[in-house]
Design a protein around this motif. Sequence first.
Motif, PDB file in Angstrom:
ATOM      1  N   LEU A 119      55.049  47.691  61.546  1.00 26.26           N
ATOM      2  CA  LEU A 119      55.773  46.563  60.526  1.00 26.26           C
ATOM      3  C   LEU A 119      55.330  46.781  59.004  1.00 26.26           C
ATOM      4  N   VAL A 120      54.119  46.900  59.014  1.00 28.84           N
ATOM      5  CA  VAL A 120      53.663  47.014  57.301  1.00 28.84           C
ATOM      6  C   VAL A 120      54.323  48.433  56.836  1.00 28.84           C
ATOM      7  N   ALA A 121      54.329  49.579  58.047  1.00 27.45           N
ATOM      8  CA  ALA A 121      54.771  50.746  57.381  1.00 27.45           C
ATOM      9  C   ALA A 121      56.379  51.023  57.489  1.00 27.45           C
ATOM     10  N   GLY A 122      56.923  50.093  58.181  1.00 30.41           N
ATOM     11  CA  GLY A 122      58.401  50.158  58.434  1.00 30.41           C
ATOM     12  C   GLY A 122      58.759  51.352  59.090  1.00 30.41           C
ATOM     13  N   VAL A 123      58.154  51.354  60.407  1.00 26.01           N
ATOM     14  CA  VAL A 123      58.725  52.520  61.263  1.00 26.01           C
ATOM     15  C   VAL A 123      58.781  51.963  62.766  1.00 26.01           C
ATOM     16  N   ALA A 124      59.601  52.466  63.522  1.00 29.92           N
ATOM     17  CA  ALA A 124      59.792  52.096  64.990  1.00 29.92           C
ATOM     18  C   ALA A 124      59.871  50.795  65.265  1.00 29.92           C
ATOM     19  N   LEU A 125      60.625  49.957  64.548  1.00 32.14           N
ATOM     20  CA  LEU A 125      60.705  48.607  64.667  1.00 32.14           C
ATOM     21  C   LEU A 125      61.500  48.294  66.017  1.00 32.14           C
ATOM     22  N   ARG A 126      62.308  49.096  66.406  1.00 36.53           N
ATOM     23  CA  ARG A 126      63.120  48.691  67.775  1.00 36.53           C
ATOM     24  C   ARG A 126      61.663  48.702  68.883  1.00 36.53           C
ATOM     25  N   LEU A 127      60.956  49.817  68.996  1.00 36.46           N
ATOM     26  CA  LEU A 127      59.981  49.804  70.006  1.00 36.46           C
ATOM     27  C   LEU A 127      58.867  48.634  69.579  1.00 36.46           C
ATOM     28  N   THR A 128      58.571  48.288  68.247  1.00 41.69           N
ATOM     29  CA  THR A 128      57.836  47.236  68.091  1.00 41.69           C
ATOM     30  C   THR A 128      58.411  45.965  68.402  1.00 41.69           C
ATOM     31  N   ALA A 129      59.812  45.642  68.235  1.00 43.84           N
ATOM     32  CA  ALA A 129      60.104  44.489  68.574  1.00 43.84           C
ATOM     33  C   ALA A 129      59.841  44.225  70.075  1.00 43.84           C
ATOM     34  N   VAL A 130      60.317  45.492  71.036  1.00 51.84           N
ATOM     35  CA  VAL A 130      60.234  45.168  72.456  1.00 51.84           C
ATOM     36  C   VAL A 130      58.512  44.881  72.722  1.00 51.84           C
ATOM     37  N   ALA A 131      57.721  45.685  72.359  1.00 54.42           N
ATOM     38  CA  ALA A 131      56.299  45.467  72.501  1.00 54.42           C
ATOM     39  C   ALA A 131      55.768  44.249  72.134  1.00 54.42           C
ATOM     40  N   GLY A 132      56.260  43.900  70.774  1.00 54.30           N
ATOM     41  CA  GLY A 132      55.837  42.457  70.178  1.00 54.30           C
ATOM     42  C   GLY A 132      56.432  41.220  70.876  1.00 54.30           C
ATOM     43  N   SER A 133      57.545  41.478  71.225  1.00 58.48           N
ATOM     44  CA  SER A 133      58.284  40.290  71.932  1.00 58.48           C
ATOM     45  C   SER A 133      57.598  40.007  73.531  1.00 58.48           C
ATOM     46  N   LEU A 134      57.092  41.111  74.196  1.00 58.70           N
ATOM     47  CA  LEU A 134      56.407  41.097  75.262  1.00 58.70           C
ATOM     48  C   LEU A 134      55.199  40.441  75.452  1.00 58.70           C
ATOM     49  N   MET A 135      54.384  40.716  74.199  1.00 60.05           N
ATOM     50  CA  MET A 135      53.095  39.973  74.065  1.00 60.05           C
ATOM     51  C   MET A 135      53.435  38.666  73.699  1.00 60.05           C
ATOM     52  N   MET A 136      54.114  38.316  72.584  1.00 61.99           N
ATOM     53  CA  MET A 136      54.504  36.734  72.366  1.00 61.99           C
ATOM     54  C   MET A 136      54.790  36.071  73.708  1.00 61.99           C
ATOM     55  N   VAL A 137      55.732  36.561  74.577  1.00 63.69           N
ATOM     56  CA  VAL A 137      56.175  35.805  75.751  1.00 63.69           C
ATOM     57  C   VAL A 137      55.183  35.781  76.619  1.00 63.69           C
ATOM     58  N   LEU A 138      54.013  36.754  77.010  1.00 60.97           N
ATOM     59  CA  LEU A 138      52.801  36.518  77.493  1.00 60.97           C
ATOM     60  C   LEU A 138      52.070  35.334  77.234  1.00 60.97           C
ATOM     61  N   MET A 139      51.830  35.465  75.827  1.00 55.26           N
ATOM     62  CA  MET A 139      51.018  34.488  74.968  1.00 55.26           C
ATOM     63  C   MET A 139      51.772  33.086  75.253  1.00 55.26           C
ATOM     64  N   TRP A 140      52.861  32.946  75.329  1.00 52.32           N
ATOM     65  CA  TRP A 140      53.406  31.960  75.548  1.00 52.32           C
ATOM     66  C   TRP A 140      53.343  31.315  76.809  1.00 52.32           C
ATOM     67  N   ALA A 141      53.594  32.154  77.899  1.00 55.46           N
ATOM     68  CA  ALA A 141      53.354  31.921  79.006  1.00 55.46           C
ATOM     69  C   ALA A 141      51.871  31.297  79.271  1.00 55.46           C
ATOM     70  N   ALA A 142      50.788  31.665  78.700  1.00 58.94           N
ATOM     71  CA  ALA A 142      49.392  31.404  78.791  1.00 58.94           C
ATOM     72  C   ALA A 142      49.299  30.168  78.209  1.00 58.94           C
ATOM     73  N   GLU A 143      49.927  29.773  77.290  1.00 59.47           N
ATOM     74  CA  GLU A 143      49.935  28.268  76.704  1.00 59.47           C
ATOM     75  C   GLU A 143      50.631  27.409  77.410  1.00 59.47           C
ATOM     76  N   TRP A 144      51.768  27.874  78.111  1.00 58.42           N
ATOM     77  CA  TRP A 144      52.762  26.892  78.860  1.00 58.42           C
ATOM     78  C   TRP A 144      53.271  25.784  78.296  1.00 58.42           C
ATOM     79  N   PRO A 145      54.016  25.848  77.056  1.00 56.95           N
ATOM     80  CA  PRO A 145      54.494  24.720  76.202  1.00 56.95           C
ATOM     81  C   PRO A 145      55.102  23.400  77.449  1.00 56.95           C
ATOM     82  N   PRO A 146      55.823  23.822  78.503  1.00 56.53           N
ATOM     83  CA  PRO A 146      56.701  23.094  79.400  1.00 56.53           C
ATOM     84  C   PRO A 146      55.618  21.978  80.019  1.00 56.53           C
ATOM     85  N   ALA A 147      54.217  22.164  80.036  1.00 57.77           N
ATOM     86  CA  ALA A 147      53.450  21.287  80.652  1.00 57.77           C
ATOM     87  C   ALA A 147      53.057  20.210  79.875  1.00 57.77           C
TER      88      ALA A 147
END
Length: 204
Positions: A119-147
Motif C-alpha cells: 500500500l505504501v509503495a503503491g504496487v499490486a493493489l489487486r492482490l493486496t485487496a484480496v489478501a487484506g480483505s481475507l485477513m479483515m474478514v477472518l478478524m471480523w469472524a473472530a470478534e463476531w459482531p452479531p453476538a
Amino acid sequence: MAVHQPAHPRTSRPWRKHRTQSAQESAESAVVTTAAERTFAVVRVAVGAVFLWAFADKLFGWGYATPAGKGWIDGGSPTKGFLSGVAAGPLESTFHSWAGAAWADWLFMLGLLGIGAALVAGVALRLTAVAGSLMMVLMWAAEWPPATQLSDGSPSMSTNPVLDYHLVYALVLIALAVARADRPWGLGRIWERLPFVARNRWLL
C-alpha cells in the motif's frame, strides 16, 4: 453618386462560446480528477501505515497493542493473545486451536508486512485487496459482531451486528484497487511495466 453599402451585421459564433465552455469544463474535470487521485493516494499510504505499525508493534513489542518484552522478536506470539481471547461465534474453537501456532504467526506477520508495504509503495493493489480483505474478514469472524453475548454469558458490547471497522478496512482496500490508487505518489506505473507483471496481470 456614392452608393452606401449596408454594414455587415455582426454574426454570432456560438461554437466559440461552446468551445470555451468545453475547455473550462475539461480543466475543471482535470482538477477534480487530480484531487480525487491524490486523496485516494493519501488514504492508501495512511492505511498502509496502519498495517506497518501493527507489524512493527507486534514484532518489537513497543508497549501499545503488544506489551514491552512480549514482541515476536522476544519469543512472544503475534496471534496467541488475540485468537485465544475469541469468546463468541461459530469459529471460536477453531481460532483457539490456531492461537500461537507457528504457521499462524508467520502468515499473520507476513500478511501485515506485505499488505502495508504494498500500500505504501503503491504496487499490486489487486492482490493486496484480496489478501487484506481475507485477513479483515477472518478478524471480523473472530470478534463476531452479531453476538449479543459472549460464550460466558457476559454482554458482547458489540456496536453493530454486521458492520465493524474490519469490514470497513476491507471495503477501503477494494476501493483503492478499483480506483487505481497506485499511480499518484506510488510505484504503480513502474510496477505494471515490469516483464513478469505484464505477463501476469493479476499482480497489478
